[in-house]
Design a protein around this motif. Structure first.
Motif, PDB file in Angstrom:
ATOM      1  N   UNK A 186      -3.711   9.530  18.793  1.00 50.55           N
ATOM      2  CA  UNK A 186      -4.359   8.449  18.103  1.00 50.55           C
ATOM      3  C   UNK A 186      -4.887   7.718  19.259  1.00 50.55           C
ATOM      4  N   UNK A 187      -6.540   7.350  19.263  1.00 49.44           N
ATOM      5  CA  UNK A 187      -7.153   6.993  20.500  1.00 49.44           C
ATOM      6  C   UNK A 187      -7.784   5.759  20.144  1.00 49.44           C
ATOM      7  N   UNK A 188      -7.480   4.610  21.101  1.00 50.99           N
ATOM      8  CA  UNK A 188      -8.205   3.353  20.883  1.00 50.99           C
ATOM      9  C   UNK A 188      -9.024   3.152  22.244  1.00 50.99           C
ATOM     10  N   UNK A 189     -10.075   2.913  21.753  1.00 54.76           N
ATOM     11  CA  UNK A 189     -11.319   2.476  23.099  1.00 54.76           C
ATOM     12  C   UNK A 189     -11.793   1.469  23.213  1.00 54.76           C
ATOM     13  N   UNK A 190     -11.799   1.005  24.277  1.00 50.05           N
ATOM     14  CA  UNK A 190     -12.646  -0.266  24.553  1.00 50.05           C
ATOM     15  C   UNK A 190     -13.833   0.272  25.590  1.00 50.05           C
ATOM     16  N   UNK A 191     -15.159  -0.272  25.088  1.00 44.85           N
ATOM     17  CA  UNK A 191     -16.224   0.263  25.918  1.00 44.85           C
ATOM     18  C   UNK A 191     -17.379  -0.642  25.620  1.00 44.85           C
ATOM     19  N   UNK A 192     -18.272  -0.807  26.555  1.00 48.16           N
ATOM     20  CA  UNK A 192     -19.394  -1.805  26.463  1.00 48.16           C
ATOM     21  C   UNK A 192     -20.449  -0.891  26.235  1.00 48.16           C
ATOM     22  N   UNK A 193     -20.428   0.502  26.292  1.00 44.33           N
ATOM     23  CA  UNK A 193     -21.700   1.338  25.608  1.00 44.33           C
ATOM     24  C   UNK A 193     -21.641   1.424  24.235  1.00 44.33           C
ATOM     25  N   UNK A 194     -22.028   0.368  23.680  1.00 43.94           N
ATOM     26  CA  UNK A 194     -21.562   0.289  22.244  1.00 43.94           C
ATOM     27  C   UNK A 194     -21.990   1.409  21.136  1.00 43.94           C
ATOM     28  N   UNK A 195     -23.160   1.905  21.516  1.00 48.09           N
ATOM     29  CA  UNK A 195     -23.551   3.123  20.593  1.00 48.09           C
ATOM     30  C   UNK A 195     -22.614   4.431  20.739  1.00 48.09           C
ATOM     31  N   UNK A 196     -22.133   4.651  22.133  1.00 44.88           N
ATOM     32  CA  UNK A 196     -21.179   5.661  22.429  1.00 44.88           C
ATOM     33  C   UNK A 196     -19.675   5.338  21.652  1.00 44.88           C
ATOM     34  N   UNK A 197     -19.391   3.972  21.472  1.00 41.59           N
ATOM     35  CA  UNK A 197     -18.106   3.693  21.025  1.00 41.59           C
ATOM     36  C   UNK A 197     -18.187   3.784  19.452  1.00 41.59           C
ATOM     37  N   UNK A 198     -19.315   3.635  18.913  1.00 46.84           N
ATOM     38  CA  UNK A 198     -19.584   3.479  17.353  1.00 46.84           C
ATOM     39  C   UNK A 198     -19.716   5.065  16.932  1.00 46.84           C
ATOM     40  N   UNK A 199     -20.264   6.072  17.906  1.00 47.86           N
ATOM     41  CA  UNK A 199     -20.261   7.378  17.510  1.00 47.86           C
ATOM     42  C   UNK A 199     -19.260   8.168  17.708  1.00 47.86           C
ATOM     43  N   UNK A 200     -18.165   7.510  18.394  1.00 51.17           N
ATOM     44  CA  UNK A 200     -16.946   8.013  18.544  1.00 51.17           C
ATOM     45  C   UNK A 200     -15.899   7.553  17.489  1.00 51.17           C
ATOM     46  N   UNK A 201     -15.944   6.423  17.155  1.00 52.70           N
ATOM     47  CA  UNK A 201     -14.851   5.499  16.524  1.00 52.70           C
ATOM     48  C   UNK A 201     -14.762   5.976  14.823  1.00 52.70           C
ATOM     49  N   UNK A 202     -13.736   5.731  13.878  1.00 51.75           N
ATOM     50  CA  UNK A 202     -13.564   5.767  12.603  1.00 51.75           C
ATOM     51  C   UNK A 202     -13.516   4.279  12.264  1.00 51.75           C
ATOM     52  N   UNK A 203     -12.868   3.377  12.994  1.00 51.67           N
ATOM     53  CA  UNK A 203     -12.679   1.917  12.729  1.00 51.67           C
ATOM     54  C   UNK A 203     -13.398   1.161  13.798  1.00 51.67           C
ATOM     55  N   UNK A 204     -13.544  -0.093  13.525  1.00 51.52           N
ATOM     56  CA  UNK A 204     -14.047  -0.888  14.766  1.00 51.52           C
ATOM     57  C   UNK A 204     -13.233  -2.411  14.451  1.00 51.52           C
ATOM     58  N   UNK A 205     -13.020  -2.863  15.465  1.00 49.79           N
ATOM     59  CA  UNK A 205     -12.665  -4.393  15.662  1.00 49.79           C
ATOM     60  C   UNK A 205     -13.408  -5.051  16.612  1.00 49.79           C
ATOM     61  N   UNK A 206     -14.108  -6.258  16.134  1.00 45.45           N
ATOM     62  CA  UNK A 206     -14.950  -6.923  17.491  1.00 45.45           C
ATOM     63  C   UNK A 206     -13.920  -8.205  17.748  1.00 45.45           C
ATOM     64  N   UNK A 207     -13.908  -8.383  19.196  1.00 44.72           N
ATOM     65  CA  UNK A 207     -13.318  -9.620  19.488  1.00 44.72           C
ATOM     66  C   UNK A 207     -14.002 -10.832  19.907  1.00 44.72           C
ATOM     67  N   UNK A 208     -13.501 -12.107  19.547  1.00 45.04           N
ATOM     68  CA  UNK A 208     -14.376 -13.104  20.184  1.00 45.04           C
ATOM     69  C   UNK A 208     -13.312 -14.122  20.357  1.00 45.04           C
ATOM     70  N   UNK A 209     -13.315 -14.586  21.784  1.00 43.75           N
ATOM     71  CA  UNK A 209     -12.347 -15.549  22.263  1.00 43.75           C
ATOM     72  C   UNK A 209     -11.023 -15.268  21.826  1.00 43.75           C
ATOM     73  N   UNK A 210     -10.610 -14.090  21.975  1.00 48.84           N
ATOM     74  CA  UNK A 210      -9.158 -13.528  21.856  1.00 48.84           C
ATOM     75  C   UNK A 210      -8.800 -13.365  20.415  1.00 48.84           C
ATOM     76  N   UNK A 211      -9.664 -13.414  19.359  1.00 49.85           N
ATOM     77  CA  UNK A 211      -9.345 -13.218  17.941  1.00 49.85           C
ATOM     78  C   UNK A 211     -10.373 -12.275  17.421  1.00 49.85           C
TER      79      UNK A 211
END
Length: 238
Positions: A186-211
């Protein structure tokens, strides 16, 4: 070993008296791929460090395949099958590539090191080089391979593409996709290259101010230009 599922419940953590992440909850199915996105300073690295047991937990639970590991040490979590490749890479600069990889084998036989060379042939070419003699991309490959040799069932990858040339990024993403499709991680990925992350992932969460400010499918986020601009600071994806 088959991949393990992960559940985070109302997790709050930080450093010293400071809370960095607050009441974060999500579930990752066994063998699936989750991208954790957000602007710099929003708590992504702190979330991964907390799951790896490297911050101060104020509350909440981390459930690893049905077992609460919230109070366990980093070493205990690693032995259970939690692999963590930090943003800082953390290889041993005075050891050779091969010696670095031997560290990751744990109790496995030494010939298992060939799995790392199969995944990253470049490391085989550099196997006698010291860690300090590698390029940034090669150090990232080494850090990733060392973690994978321990056969984790959950793998945390914190900005593995940071500062790397496009050709190295592509090589790494191919390797991550191969791992994800093996059904063993099971792989969890933090990445600033957003398109690469979206191409890879099945689900996404976006954090803002720790939430968690947004949660859903990659396609839904990519099509929501206002949310992308508001939470990620980019006007569009290609």
């Amino acid at each position: 070993m088959p991949a393990t599922w992960l559940e985070v419940k109302n997790l709050s953590a930080g450093y010293g008296p400071t809370r960095v992440i607050e009441n974060i909850s999500f579930t990752v199915a066994a063998g699936s791929r989750l991208a954790v996105l957000g602007r710099n300073g929003m708590g992504k690295t702190s979330l991964f460090a907390t799951m790896a047991g490297q911050t101060r937990r104020f509350g909440g639970e981390i459930i690893f395949g049905g077992h609460d590991i919230s109070t366990e040490t980093s070493a205990s979590r690693a032995l259970k099958g939690l692999g963590y490749v930090p943003q800082t890479r953390d290889i041993f600069p005075t050891l050779t590539v091969e010696e670095n990889l031997f560290v990751g084998l744990k109790s496995r036989p030494k010939d298992a090191i060939s799995e790392a060379y199969d995944m990253f042939p470049r490391l085989k070419e550099r196997r006698k080089n010291l860690g300090s003699q590698l390029s940034g991309g090669e150090q990232q490959m080494l850090s990733t391979a060392r973690s994978i040799l321990g056969q984790p069932t959950i793998l945390l990858l914190d900005e593995p593409l940071e500062g790397l040339a496009p050709v190295i990024c592509e090589e790494l993403m191919v390797a991550f996709s191969r791992l994800a499709h093996s059904g063993e991680m099971t792989i969890l990925l933090v990445e600033q290259r957003i398109q690469s992350a979206l191409d890879f992932a099945e689900e996404v969460i976006v954090l803002e101010r720790g939430r968690i400010a947004w949660q859903g499918k990659p396609k839904a986020l990519a099509e929501d230009h206002a949310t992308v601009e508001r939470l990620l600071g980019v006007g569009g994806l290609h």
